[in-house]
Structure formats: structure tokens, C-alpha cells
Design an enzyme around this catalytic site. Sequence first.
Site, short mmCIF file in Angstrom:
data_model
loop_
_atom_site.label_atom_id
_atom_site.label_comp_id
_atom_site.label_asym_id
_atom_site.label_seq_id
_atom_site.Cartn_x
_atom_site.Cartn_y
_atom_site.Cartn_z
N GLY A 1 0.68 -1.01 0.00
CA GLY A 1 0.12 0.05 0.00
C GLY A 1 1.02 1.17 0.09
CB CYS A 2 1.59 3.81 2.67
SG CYS A 2 -0.25 4.12 3.22
#
Length: 210
Positions: A151-152
Site C-alpha cells: 500500500g503506502c
Amino acid sequence: MSAAPNPHGTSFAHRLGWGERPALVVIDMVRAYTEPDGPFALPAPGPALENCVSLVDAARDGGAPVVWTVVRYTSGLADGGLFVRKVPALAAFAEDAPGGWGEIAAPLKPAPGEPVVAKQYASAFSGTSLAATLAVSGVDTLVVCGVSTSGCVRASATDAIAHGLRPMVVGDACADRTTALHDANLADLDAKYADVVAVDDARRALSGTA
């Protein structure tokens, strides 16, 4: 002895290499991921957290910039856009949410003068001051650690290369919901968007002993 063949063929996984001025960005290493009852609790965050600590120590020893990111929303999630509709559990990061899940996980702690970038989306660059902060410091290489890999971390690494920075993703200082997700995303990042590097190599580069 010949070198091992590149599993991606000749089209992918060339090396960016280290530049002259690295900085460390610690992505969202907060209690929501590291605590067993957190809304985004990871199965085994301990090794990644420990390695993040060692990278921060190395960066401080070498005078390399350290930047932190957290996810933060206003009360009522007015700045959460469609992201909070897609992932309602992000409401845990609203400024008035109970639990303190957005707090950086101990023993990590920003030192005075180290920027803490509040973001609303996956990338550390999206709608934030990070690119300008790094540019003013003359940074050309961004060492990335934290969560989550798929994700991030991934979003921040792909945006880093789009901003002309050399992303160095420290695989053992990142973690994800499953080993399969973690490994697959590291492999794809290493093929196309970043160099996936070992903790010891990153520590040496950050501390200036490489």
C-alpha cells in the site's frame, strides 16, 4: 562462476544505484499496524519495526534527513474523499477517533526538527510537502521503510521515482498483511520502480560508511 540469471529477463530490474544524498522516510509505522488489537494489525510487525529503529539510528548518526509519515483526517472525515469509503477502517485516523491508533509506534519517536508529514492517501507525496522538503535538502535518494508494503510503501516508492528520486526500499524494514503480498510487491517494485535493498546496505549508506 556466472551471475544468477535475472528472473525478470533483460527488460526489468536494472539497478538505479545510490546517489550522493540519501534521506530516510518512515512510512506510517503507527500503533494501528503494530498493536495486536489495532484496526490494521499485522501478523508479525516486530522485525520490520526493529529494522526501522536501526535505520533511524543510522540516519541520525550520519546526518541524513529523517522524515515520518502518518495518516490523519479531520473530524467527520471530510478530507478522506473516496479512500475512506473504500476502506472505512481509516476512520481510526480521524483527529477525534479513540484509541490513539495514529500514534507512531514505540520505540520509534521523531526527534526535534524531523518533519512529520500528515497525509490522507497512500503516497507520502500525494498532496503533501514532502517533495519540496527533500528538494531543499538536496536529497537524491529516498530510503523507504514502514507499512504496508503493498500500500503506502509501494505508492510512495513509485511516486519517488516520478519525482526524480532514487527509491531504495528496505524489504526487511517493511511489512504487510501476508507474506505473499509482501514478497510479490517487493519483487514488482524491484523489477520496475525501485531498488529493494538489504538493511545493512541501507544503514551504511545512511550513516555515511558505505
